[in-house]
Scaffold this motif. Structure first.
Motif, PDB file in Angstrom:
ATOM      1  N   CYS A  24      -4.869  -6.146  10.086  1.00 50.36           N
ATOM      2  CA  CYS A  24      -6.006  -6.545   9.250  1.00 50.36           C
ATOM      3  C   CYS A  24      -6.668  -5.381   8.513  1.00 50.36           C
ATOM      4  O   CYS A  24      -7.704  -5.588   7.874  1.00 50.36           O
ATOM      5  CB  CYS A  24      -7.071  -7.228  10.106  1.00 50.36           C
ATOM      6  SG  CYS A  24      -6.577  -8.813  10.811  1.00 50.36           S
ATOM      7  N   GLY A  25      -6.115  -4.190   8.590  1.00 50.05           N
ATOM      8  CA  GLY A  25      -6.797  -3.067   7.961  1.00 50.05           C
ATOM      9  C   GLY A  25      -5.871  -1.942   7.564  1.00 50.05           C
ATOM     10  O   GLY A  25      -4.765  -1.806   8.092  1.00 50.05           O
ATOM     11  N   VAL A  26      -6.347  -1.141   6.619  1.00 48.21           N
ATOM     12  CA  VAL A  26      -5.642   0.055   6.176  1.00 48.21           C
ATOM     13  C   VAL A  26      -6.606   1.226   6.311  1.00 48.21           C
ATOM     14  O   VAL A  26      -7.717   1.188   5.752  1.00 48.21           O
ATOM     15  CB  VAL A  26      -5.175  -0.077   4.712  1.00 48.21           C
ATOM     16  CG1 VAL A  26      -4.503   1.207   4.245  1.00 48.21           C
ATOM     17  CG2 VAL A  26      -4.224  -1.263   4.552  1.00 48.21           C
ATOM     18  N   PHE A  51       0.791  -1.229   0.000  1.00 46.33           N
ATOM     19  CA  PHE A  51       0.000   0.000   0.000  1.00 46.33           C
ATOM     20  C   PHE A  51       0.823   1.279   0.000  1.00 46.33           C
ATOM     21  O   PHE A  51       0.273   2.363   0.146  1.00 46.33           O
ATOM     22  CB  PHE A  51      -0.965  -0.020   1.195  1.00 46.33           C
ATOM     23  CG  PHE A  51      -1.758  -1.296   1.268  1.00 46.33           C
ATOM     24  CD1 PHE A  51      -2.687  -1.601   0.294  1.00 46.33           C
ATOM     25  CD2 PHE A  51      -1.534  -2.210   2.283  1.00 46.33           C
ATOM     26  CE1 PHE A  51      -3.410  -2.789   0.331  1.00 46.33           C
ATOM     27  CE2 PHE A  51      -2.241  -3.398   2.336  1.00 46.33           C
ATOM     28  CZ  PHE A  51      -3.192  -3.691   1.351  1.00 46.33           C
ATOM     29  N   GLY A  52       2.133   1.179  -0.149  1.00 44.67           N
ATOM     30  CA  GLY A  52       2.955   2.373  -0.231  1.00 44.67           C
ATOM     31  C   GLY A  52       3.857   2.556   0.974  1.00 44.67           C
ATOM     32  O   GLY A  52       3.816   1.782   1.938  1.00 44.67           O
ATOM     33  N   ASP A  53       4.670   3.586   0.909  1.00 39.12           N
ATOM     34  CA  ASP A  53       5.637   3.896   1.958  1.00 39.12           C
ATOM     35  C   ASP A  53       4.908   4.380   3.213  1.00 39.12           C
ATOM     36  O   ASP A  53       4.204   5.398   3.184  1.00 39.12           O
ATOM     37  CB  ASP A  53       6.597   4.974   1.449  1.00 39.12           C
ATOM     38  CG  ASP A  53       7.721   5.279   2.434  1.00 39.12           C
ATOM     39  OD1 ASP A  53       7.678   4.778   3.574  1.00 39.12           O
ATOM     40  OD2 ASP A  53       8.636   6.033   2.056  1.00 39.12           O
ATOM     41  N   ILE A  58      -7.607  -1.312  -2.359  1.00 43.09           N
ATOM     42  CA  ILE A  58      -7.178  -0.522  -1.202  1.00 43.09           C
ATOM     43  C   ILE A  58      -5.947   0.314  -1.547  1.00 43.09           C
ATOM     44  O   ILE A  58      -5.846   1.488  -1.159  1.00 43.09           O
ATOM     45  CB  ILE A  58      -6.916  -1.434   0.005  1.00 43.09           C
ATOM     46  CG1 ILE A  58      -8.228  -2.101   0.465  1.00 43.09           C
ATOM     47  CG2 ILE A  58      -6.308  -0.651   1.164  1.00 43.09           C
ATOM     48  CD1 ILE A  58      -8.043  -3.197   1.503  1.00 43.09           C
ATOM     49  N   ALA A  59      -5.015  -0.267  -2.283  1.00 46.63           N
ATOM     50  CA  ALA A  59      -3.822   0.478  -2.712  1.00 46.63           C
ATOM     51  C   ALA A  59      -4.225   1.646  -3.608  1.00 46.63           C
ATOM     52  O   ALA A  59      -3.691   2.760  -3.476  1.00 46.63           O
ATOM     53  CB  ALA A  59      -2.863  -0.457  -3.452  1.00 46.63           C
ATOM     54  N   LYS A  65      -0.414  11.606   3.827  1.00 48.89           N
ATOM     55  CA  LYS A  65      -0.001  12.965   4.158  1.00 48.89           C
ATOM     56  C   LYS A  65       0.305  13.804   2.930  1.00 48.89           C
ATOM     57  O   LYS A  65       0.293  15.035   2.990  1.00 48.89           O
ATOM     58  CB  LYS A  65       1.202  12.927   5.105  1.00 48.89           C
ATOM     59  CG  LYS A  65       0.863  12.376   6.489  1.00 48.89           C
ATOM     60  CD  LYS A  65       1.998  12.526   7.470  1.00 48.89           C
ATOM     61  CE  LYS A  65       3.129  11.575   7.193  1.00 48.89           C
ATOM     62  NZ  LYS A  65       4.151  11.570   8.275  1.00 48.89           N
ATOM     63  N   GLN A  66       0.594  13.161   1.806  1.00 52.72           N
ATOM     64  CA  GLN A  66       0.869  13.897   0.576  1.00 52.72           C
ATOM     65  C   GLN A  66      -0.387  14.538  -0.007  1.00 52.72           C
ATOM     66  O   GLN A  66      -0.309  15.378  -0.893  1.00 52.72           O
ATOM     67  CB  GLN A  66       1.508  12.964  -0.451  1.00 52.72           C
ATOM     68  CG  GLN A  66       2.886  12.453  -0.046  1.00 52.72           C
ATOM     69  CD  GLN A  66       3.457  11.476  -1.057  1.00 52.72           C
ATOM     70  OE1 GLN A  66       2.748  10.610  -1.573  1.00 52.72           O
ATOM     71  NE2 GLN A  66       4.735  11.614  -1.353  1.00 52.72           N
ATOM     72  N   THR A  67      -1.543  14.153   0.519  1.00 52.35           N
ATOM     73  CA  THR A  67      -2.812  14.669   0.006  1.00 52.35           C
ATOM     74  C   THR A  67      -3.062  16.110   0.426  1.00 52.35           C
ATOM     75  O   THR A  67      -3.585  16.911  -0.358  1.00 52.35           O
ATOM     76  CB  THR A  67      -3.984  13.789   0.496  1.00 52.35           C
ATOM     77  OG1 THR A  67      -3.734  12.434   0.144  1.00 52.35           O
ATOM     78  CG2 THR A  67      -5.294  14.232  -0.101  1.00 52.35           C
ATOM     79  N   LEU A  68      -2.721  16.473   1.653  1.00 52.97           N
ATOM     80  CA  LEU A  68      -3.064  17.793   2.187  1.00 52.97           C
ATOM     81  C   LEU A  68      -2.572  18.918   1.289  1.00 52.97           C
ATOM     82  O   LEU A  68      -3.286  19.897   1.047  1.00 52.97           O
ATOM     83  CB  LEU A  68      -2.512  17.962   3.607  1.00 52.97           C
ATOM     84  CG  LEU A  68      -3.272  17.216   4.717  1.00 52.97           C
ATOM     85  CD1 LEU A  68      -2.521  17.316   6.032  1.00 52.97           C
ATOM     86  CD2 LEU A  68      -4.681  17.781   4.867  1.00 52.97           C
ATOM     87  N   GLY A  69      -1.352  18.793   0.785  1.00 51.26           N
ATOM     88  CA  GLY A  69      -0.790  19.837  -0.067  1.00 51.26           C
ATOM     89  C   GLY A  69      -1.501  19.995  -1.390  1.00 51.26           C
ATOM     90  O   GLY A  69      -1.332  21.020  -2.067  1.00 51.26           O
TER      91      GLY A  69
END
Length: 346
Positions: free
Chosen positions: A120-122, A106-108, A274-275, A297-301
């Motif tokens: 069991c969850g993201v 699902f990424g870094d 999910i990814a 966190k990259q979304t806020l910008g």
């Protein structure tokens, strides 16, 4: 001619077979409905369908683990991905109702808010239980849960969620318990009794809600003067021009998670979804449509300042907020809900 027909039949069957196997695979994704589901449609479901990776068949429920348990117990899993609250995620994981996930898919993790990844969850977003009121009806609005209890200066009905969870926390906050001591106090018999005693003070003024859409409807209709509410539901009403305000101090915030139902034959596709839904651009669209906080966190910008300030994860909104303790509700939820139901019925 005969020879060409004989050759074309297997070729046609091969093409048909190829088309069948290339058809997008259905993925059943169950969430909570309402404004949240509408935002999920725009941000996740429709773009995922357009990507060709699979076809989301969207449904909704009220978060009942019993429905998932019934599927897993009989070995017939018709749901693939479900949206779950954090206590239900922990409980369901312990009971073997959800698949174990590989966080590397699902990424870094450094790009996500803490607590995003569990066994069991993201996490998909962060929401808050806030106080809301109609500022067209209240010249001077409430600023704390203590004001919620002040029926002298703010006469009228109050809306609270019909359940122990959130309601007991709110009662203790109204009684002066500091947010960082909330679960320490609620974890004692004296603290629980203190919360119910506080609720006794305004019991006759409480109008209990069970559906997330009700607080905004009641506020607009004037049925209640203030209400505990999901911040996204109030924001959706604001977007429609309703004159509702949110009180962020002393709000309770919690991540919502995607989980994969145990035994699904579509686990890989579920993880692919999910990814996909964890990417900054997808979460940007979600938060633009309903102001729940993105976990990437990259979304806020990527979001306009006016959208950012409406999010539970905005720094100013988190300043006096308190995270819901999921583990506490896993350990004590059943007994406290039973006590609440008995108290509410009296």
């Amino acid at each position: 001619m005969t020879r060409s027909l004989r050759c074309s039949v297997p070729f046609a069957l091969a093409l048909l077979s190829s088309a069948v196997f290339a058809a997008p695979q259905n993925l059943t994704v169950i969430s909570f409905g309402g404004a949240t589901k509408q935002a999920q449609e725009k941000a996740y479901f429709q773009p995922f369908n357009a990507s060709g990776a699979g076809t989301v068949v969207a449904g909704e429920y009220n978060g009942e683990l019993s429905k998932i348990k019934a599927m897993v117990d009989v070995g017939h899993t018709s749901w693939d991905v479900v949206e779950v609250e954090s206590p239900e995620l922990l409980r369901g994981c312990d009971e073997g109702l959800f698949e174990k996930l590989d966080p590397q898919r699902f990424g870094d993790q450094a790009n996500f808010v803490p607590g995003t990844f569990t066994e069991c969850g993201v996490a998909t977003y962060v929401w808050s239980m806030v106080m809301a009121y109609d500022h067209a009806k209240l010249a001077k609005g409430p600023t704390s849960w203590a004001d919620f209890w002040n029926v002298k200066d703010f006469p009228g009905k109050r809306g609270l969620r019909k359940g122990a969870k959130y309601t007991l926390e709110i009662a203790l906050l109204a009684d002066g318990v500091k947010p960082d001591e909330l679960y320490k106090v609620l974890g004692t018999p004296e603290g629980v009794s203190r919360a119910f005693a506080k609720l006794d003070q305004i019991k006759s003024n409480i109008q209990w809600w069970e559906a997330g859409a009700q607080p905004a409807q009641w506020l607009i209709a004037g049925d209640v003067v203030m209400s505990a509410a999901y911040n996204g539901r109030i924001a959706a009403a604001q977007k429609e021009g309703m004159k509702l305000s949110i009180v962020w101090p002393q709000s309770l915030f919690d991540p919502e998670y995607w989980a994969v139902v145990k035994g699904t034959p579509n686990k890989k596709l579920a993880e692919d979804f999910i990814a996909f839904a964890s990417q900054p651009q997808a979460q940007k669209v979600f938060s633009e449509n309903i102001p729940y906080g993105p976990v990437n966190k990259q979304t806020l910008g990527l979001l306009p300042a006016e959208v950012q300030k409406q999010l539970p994860t905005a720094e100013a909104n988190l300043a006096q907020a308190r995270a819901v303790d999921a583990a506490f509700w896993v350990d004590h939820g059943e007994e406290l809900e039973q006590r609440f139901n008995a108290w509410a019925a009296r």
